[in-house]
Design an enzyme around this catalytic site. Sequence first.
Site, PDB file in Angstrom:
ATOM      1  CG  HIS A 157      -5.530  -2.632   0.455  1.00 61.87           C
ATOM      2  ND1 HIS A 157      -4.996  -2.262  -0.761  1.00 61.87           N
ATOM      3  CD2 HIS A 157      -4.941  -1.830   1.368  1.00 61.87           C
ATOM      4  CE1 HIS A 157      -4.131  -1.295  -0.589  1.00 61.87           C
ATOM      5  NE2 HIS A 157      -4.077  -1.007   0.686  1.00 61.87           N
TER       6      HIS A 157
ATOM      7  CG  ASP B 137      -6.573  -3.702  -3.382  1.00 63.96           C
ATOM      8  OD1 ASP B 137      -7.145  -2.761  -2.787  1.00 63.96           O
ATOM      9  OD2 ASP B 137      -5.391  -4.025  -3.177  1.00 63.96           O
TER      10      ASP B 137
ATOM     11  CB  SER C 254      -0.945  -0.070   1.209  1.00 60.46           C
ATOM     12  OG  SER C 254      -1.939   0.898   1.128  1.00 60.46           O
TER      13      SER C 254
END
Length: 421
Positions: A397, A364, A194
Amino acid sequence: MDLHLQRGFFRWSIMMIIFMFVGVVIKPNDALSSNHRILFDSVLATPPPLPPPPPVGMCESFVIIHGYQCQEFHVKTEDGYVLNIQRIPGRSSGGGQVNNQPVLLQHGVLVDGMTWLLNSPQQSLAFILADTGFDVWIANTRGTRFSRQHVSLNATQSAFWNWSWDELVDYDLPATFDLVFNQTGQKLHYVGHSMGTLIALASFSEGKLVDKVRSAALLSPVAYLSHMTTAIGVLAAKAFVGEIITLIGVAEFNPKGKEVADLLNALCKTPGINCYDLMSSFTGKNCCLNASTVDLFLKNEPQSTSTKNMVHFAQTVRDGIVSKFNYGNESGNLEHYGENKPPIYNLSNIPSNVPLFISYGGKDALADVVDVQLLLDKLKFHERDALTTVFIQDYAHADFVMGVNAKEMVYNALIAFFKRH
Ligand SMILES: *[C@@H]1O[C@H](CO)[C@@H](O)[C@H](O)[C@H]1NC(C)=O
Ligand SMILES: *[C@@H]1O[C@H](CO)[C@@H](O)[C@H](O)[C@H]1NC(C)=O
Ligand SMILES: *[C@@H]1O[C@H](CO)[C@@H](O)[C@H](O)[C@H]1NC(C)=O
Ligand SMILES: *[C@@H]1O[C@H](CO)[C@@H](O)[C@H](O)[C@H]1NC(C)=O
Ligand SMILES: *[C@@H]1O[C@H](CO)[C@@H](O)[C@H](O)[C@H]1NC(C)=O
Ligand SMILES: *[C@@H]1O[C@H](CO)[C@@H](O)[C@H](O)[C@H]1NC(C)=O
């Protein structure tokens, strides 16, 4: 639009951002809901003041208990922050650990390095790397629980929180790389998740760190953010990106704190708004989390960041480009950059021979497939041998860090990539 409505949208955008970056999905009617209810209730309840850091560090509470060696380090950034870093030297290869190649793990926003350690040692990337013979280093970004010291500032002061991810590019990452490089005398492999992918890409695009990196694995890469599947939240973020500073100020953004709780509270009292539905519509559906791990996650996360950092992310959503923090008007930008607009990070300038492993998921909500394609397009002249992509249809994610099957889905390929470079 009247002020009342604006505020409502603003609150919405905040909530969207929190839950997307934390990446834990609220799925009504499934086995995980009770955990999420705990998170949600704990956020909504008037929170106690932030507890002091636990007396024991991450090594003691999360690594040594599994029978691994672990050392705590502290490194000072050029702008005075003192960052905590853990080292798991890893299984000795032949004559000792001295030859193990270093790997640096960099977490995302609103969490800390502990997220790499929450599953069983057979499932967690940090331990798997150590077992494979890598020398593992775990970074903790400024403002998170173990990295709240500064040479002259106190975390209760506004000035302590006067930074966005630009400063992580300029100061945190170089200090962390230097420490690992100095301690091991070796170039390092990098794993970012991320925000950890964004700051590496931004650094490489400026030619920074490329002399110290052996290869980089980018999990759930966020660079372009304008195709997030959470359209309504994106709209809100786009429209009201500036307000957070006005309402909260240059300050700590504590997802468990009173200001954020107030915002959530107000939102959830708005007639017709169902917070559970809202959250599930804002996040991707992680396929493969273990409920016990999620419990452990919620006991330890989320972590603070700065409001300025959240604004910078919202700007990235709004503007569809990767650039430095936008001060909001020409005079502000002129003062800070000598230009009307903030300078961009041109990702096409990432040296084409830096080995990159990019893994992304079909579910995601944050690293949307279309946005990842934009990133890959910027890298289209990258040397073919230096770019590997792994797409996982079912992953969202958090699966990349905490998925119970992440070893089979991602880490084995990642390790093979590291061994090739
Ligand atoms: C930081 O400031 C708070 C409030 O002013 C004070 O209670 C605390 O002792 C300070 N911490 C340090 C490390 O100076
Ligand atoms: C934040 O830093 C900028 C310089 O980059 C400075 O102009 C501003 O006054 C600082 N704000 C706070 C609250 O420290
Ligand atoms: C690493 O070594 C360089 C050169 O000796 C030194 O300037 C730098 O301060 C060191 N950094 C760290 C974090 O140890
Ligand atoms: C989930 O975590 C618990 C507690 O660590 C463990 O006993 C269980 O085997 C894990 N389940 C899976 C599918 O990994
Ligand atoms: C520009 O933005 C700054 C905050 O970054 C603000 O203090 C200033 O008043 C703004 N100036 C104009 C002309 O809008
Ligand atoms: C980014 O860099 C590439 C390659 O150096 C160049 O062709 C392109 O014009 C740059 N883009 C911008 C917006 O500066």
